[in-house]
Design a protein around this motif. Structure first.
Motif, PDB file in Angstrom:
ATOM      1  N   GLY A   1     -88.239 -39.095 -87.308  1.00 24.11           N
ATOM      2  CA  GLY A   1     -88.926 -40.365 -87.111  1.00 24.11           C
ATOM      3  C   GLY A   1     -88.246 -41.320 -86.160  1.00 24.11           C
ATOM      4  N   LEU A   2     -87.268 -40.838 -85.394  1.00 22.06           N
ATOM      5  CA  LEU A   2     -86.620 -41.704 -84.419  1.00 22.06           C
ATOM      6  C   LEU A   2     -86.205 -40.860 -83.214  1.00 22.06           C
ATOM      7  CD1 LEU A   2     -83.314 -41.031 -84.683  1.00 22.06           C
ATOM      8  CD2 LEU A   2     -83.580 -42.351 -86.761  1.00 22.06           C
ATOM      9  N   PRO A   3     -86.060 -41.507 -82.064  1.00 16.51           N
ATOM     10  CA  PRO A   3     -85.612 -40.766 -80.865  1.00 16.51           C
ATOM     11  C   PRO A   3     -84.121 -40.478 -80.970  1.00 16.51           C
ATOM     12  CG  PRO A   3     -85.895 -43.077 -80.349  1.00 16.51           C
ATOM     13  CD  PRO A   3     -86.362 -42.918 -81.756  1.00 16.51           C
ATOM     14  N   PHE A   4     -83.779 -39.394 -81.615  1.00 12.83           N
ATOM     15  CA  PHE A   4     -82.414 -39.088 -82.003  1.00 12.83           C
ATOM     16  C   PHE A   4     -81.436 -39.220 -80.847  1.00 12.83           C
ATOM     17  CE2 PHE A   4     -79.269 -37.241 -84.713  1.00 12.83           C
ATOM     18  CZ  PHE A   4     -78.501 -36.409 -83.914  1.00 12.83           C
ATOM     19  N   LYS A   5     -81.816 -38.747 -79.680  1.00 13.28           N
ATOM     20  CA  LYS A   5     -80.881 -38.718 -78.565  1.00 13.28           C
ATOM     21  C   LYS A   5     -80.465 -40.119 -78.114  1.00 13.28           C
ATOM     22  CE  LYS A   5     -84.489 -38.482 -75.030  1.00 13.28           C
ATOM     23  NZ  LYS A   5     -84.235 -39.825 -74.549  1.00 13.28           N
ATOM     24  N   ASP A   6     -81.205 -41.131 -78.503  1.00 14.95           N
ATOM     25  CA  ASP A   6     -80.906 -42.507 -78.103  1.00 14.95           C
ATOM     26  C   ASP A   6     -80.001 -43.235 -79.097  1.00 14.95           C
ATOM     27  OD1 ASP A   6     -84.274 -42.993 -76.852  1.00 14.95           O
ATOM     28  OD2 ASP A   6     -82.490 -42.221 -75.860  1.00 14.95           O
ATOM     29  N   TYR A   7     -79.658 -42.578 -80.185  1.00 11.85           N
ATOM     30  CA  TYR A   7     -78.918 -43.237 -81.250  1.00 11.85           C
ATOM     31  C   TYR A   7     -77.465 -42.780 -81.315  1.00 11.85           C
ATOM     32  CZ  TYR A   7     -82.945 -45.509 -83.370  1.00 11.85           C
ATOM     33  OH  TYR A   7     -84.019 -46.330 -83.611  1.00 11.85           O
ATOM     34  N   VAL A   8     -76.588 -43.738 -81.529  1.00 17.02           N
ATOM     35  CA  VAL A   8     -75.208 -43.427 -81.892  1.00 17.02           C
ATOM     36  C   VAL A   8     -75.225 -42.955 -83.345  1.00 17.02           C
ATOM     37  CG1 VAL A   8     -72.895 -44.354 -82.233  1.00 17.02           C
ATOM     38  CG2 VAL A   8     -74.295 -45.162 -80.312  1.00 17.02           C
ATOM     39  N   MET A   9     -74.617 -41.833 -83.595  1.00 13.68           N
ATOM     40  CA  MET A   9     -74.579 -41.299 -84.957  1.00 13.68           C
ATOM     41  C   MET A   9     -73.190 -41.503 -85.538  1.00 13.68           C
ATOM     42  SD  MET A   9     -77.609 -40.389 -85.475  1.00 13.68           S
ATOM     43  CE  MET A   9     -77.354 -39.637 -87.098  1.00 13.68           C
TER      44      MET A   9
ATOM     45  N   ILE B   1     -70.276 -40.868 -82.887  1.00 12.02           N
ATOM     46  CA  ILE B   1     -70.421 -40.150 -81.631  1.00 12.02           C
ATOM     47  C   ILE B   1     -71.507 -40.823 -80.820  1.00 12.02           C
ATOM     48  CG2 ILE B   1     -71.982 -38.458 -82.724  1.00 12.02           C
ATOM     49  CD1 ILE B   1     -70.804 -36.376 -80.750  1.00 12.02           C
ATOM     50  N   ASN B   2     -71.202 -41.070 -79.562  1.00  8.02           N
ATOM     51  CA  ASN B   2     -72.131 -41.787 -78.697  1.00  8.02           C
ATOM     52  C   ASN B   2     -73.391 -40.995 -78.413  1.00  8.02           C
ATOM     53  OD1 ASN B   2     -70.655 -44.088 -78.466  1.00  8.02           O
ATOM     54  ND2 ASN B   2     -69.917 -43.702 -76.400  1.00  8.02           N
ATOM     55  N   SER B   3     -74.395 -41.735 -77.971  1.00  7.51           N
ATOM     56  CA  SER B   3     -75.669 -41.112 -77.635  1.00  7.51           C
ATOM     57  C   SER B   3     -75.704 -40.613 -76.202  1.00  7.51           C
ATOM     58  CB  SER B   3     -76.813 -42.112 -77.840  1.00  7.51           C
ATOM     59  OG  SER B   3     -76.569 -43.300 -77.097  1.00  7.51           O
ATOM     60  N   ASP B   4     -74.874 -41.209 -75.332  1.00  4.60           N
ATOM     61  CA  ASP B   4     -74.983 -40.857 -73.919  1.00  4.60           C
ATOM     62  C   ASP B   4     -73.885 -39.907 -73.457  1.00  4.60           C
ATOM     63  OD1 ASP B   4     -73.817 -44.161 -72.807  1.00  4.60           O
ATOM     64  OD2 ASP B   4     -73.058 -42.743 -74.287  1.00  4.60           O
ATOM     65  N   ASP B   5     -72.650 -40.186 -73.834  1.00  5.24           N
ATOM     66  CA  ASP B   5     -71.556 -39.363 -73.314  1.00  5.24           C
ATOM     67  C   ASP B   5     -70.835 -38.562 -74.382  1.00  5.24           C
ATOM     68  OD1 ASP B   5     -69.189 -42.142 -72.900  1.00  5.24           O
ATOM     69  OD2 ASP B   5     -70.241 -41.330 -74.647  1.00  5.24           O
ATOM     70  N   ASP B   6     -71.361 -38.615 -75.605  1.00  6.92           N
ATOM     71  CA  ASP B   6     -70.750 -37.881 -76.727  1.00  6.92           C
ATOM     72  C   ASP B   6     -69.308 -38.286 -76.993  1.00  6.92           C
ATOM     73  OD1 ASP B   6     -72.450 -34.625 -76.443  1.00  6.92           O
ATOM     74  OD2 ASP B   6     -73.097 -36.579 -77.196  1.00  6.92           O
ATOM     75  N   ALA B   7     -68.926 -39.465 -76.556  1.00  7.68           N
ATOM     76  CA  ALA B   7     -67.582 -39.946 -76.892  1.00  7.68           C
ATOM     77  C   ALA B   7     -67.482 -40.153 -78.398  1.00  7.68           C
ATOM     78  CB  ALA B   7     -67.299 -41.250 -76.161  1.00  7.68           C
ATOM     79  N   THR B   8     -66.333 -39.833 -78.940  1.00  5.77           N
ATOM     80  CA  THR B   8     -66.160 -39.890 -80.388  1.00  5.77           C
ATOM     81  C   THR B   8     -65.055 -40.872 -80.776  1.00  5.77           C
ATOM     82  OG1 THR B   8     -64.636 -38.019 -80.293  1.00  5.77           O
ATOM     83  CG2 THR B   8     -66.953 -37.519 -80.702  1.00  5.77           C
ATOM     84  N   VAL B   9     -65.186 -41.362 -81.993  1.00  5.64           N
ATOM     85  CA  VAL B   9     -64.200 -42.263 -82.568  1.00  5.64           C
ATOM     86  C   VAL B   9     -63.930 -41.796 -83.989  1.00  5.64           C
ATOM     87  CG1 VAL B   9     -63.710 -44.627 -83.288  1.00  5.64           C
ATOM     88  CG2 VAL B   9     -64.983 -44.215 -81.175  1.00  5.64           C
TER      89      VAL B   9
END
Length: 109
Positions: free
Chosen positions: A24-32, A49-57
Motif C-alpha cells: 500500500g505504499l511506494p516502497f522504493k521511496d521510503y527509508v526503512m 536504510i535509505n531509499s535512494d543510495d541504500d546507505a545504512t545506519v
C-alpha cells in the motif's frame, strides 16, 4: 501496511533474519528502519536504510552484528541478526519513513 516476521527463540550466539513486507505504499521511496522495545525499557532505533543510495545506519548496540538490507522488487526490508545476546531480547518493529528533500541548515561561527 507493514508486516514483520522471522522472530523466535534462539540461543545466545545464534542468528535470526527478520523480514518486513510493505504494502500500500511506494516502497522504493521510503527509508526503512527497525526499532525494538524491551519490557520496561525505552524504544530503541537500531538501524535504517535509505531509499535512494541504500546507505545504512546502526546503533552502537548492534553495530557489527546486525545487517539491514532491502529488496525493492519484493517490497521487503530485512534485518539479519548475528551473534545474538540476551540483551537483544525485545519486540522488533519495522518502520517506513518518507523523507523529504531536506533543507540546508548552516551554522556560522
Amino acid at each position: 501496511d507493514l508486516v514483520e516476521s522471522g522472530g523466535g527463540l534462539v540461543q545466545a550466539g545464534g542468528s535470526l533474519r527478520l523480514s518486513c513486507v510493505a504494502s500500500g505504499l511506494p516502497f522504493k521511496d521510503y527509508v526503512m528502519g527497525w526499532f525494538r522495545q524491551a519490557p520496561g525499557k525505552e524504544r530503541e532505533g537500531i538501524s535504517s536504510i535509505n531509499s535512494d543510495d541504500d546507505a545504512t545506519v546502526y546503533a552502537d548496540s548492534v553495530k557489527g552484528r546486525f545487517t539491514i538490507s532491502r529488496d525493492n522488487a519484493k517490497n521487503t526490508a530485512y534485518l539479519q541478526m548475528n551473534d545474538l545476546k540476551p540483551e537483544d531480547t525485545a519486540v522488533y518493529y519495522c518502520a517506513a519513513t518518507l523523507r523529504g528533500q531536506g533543507t540546508q541548515v548552516t551554522v556560522s561561527s
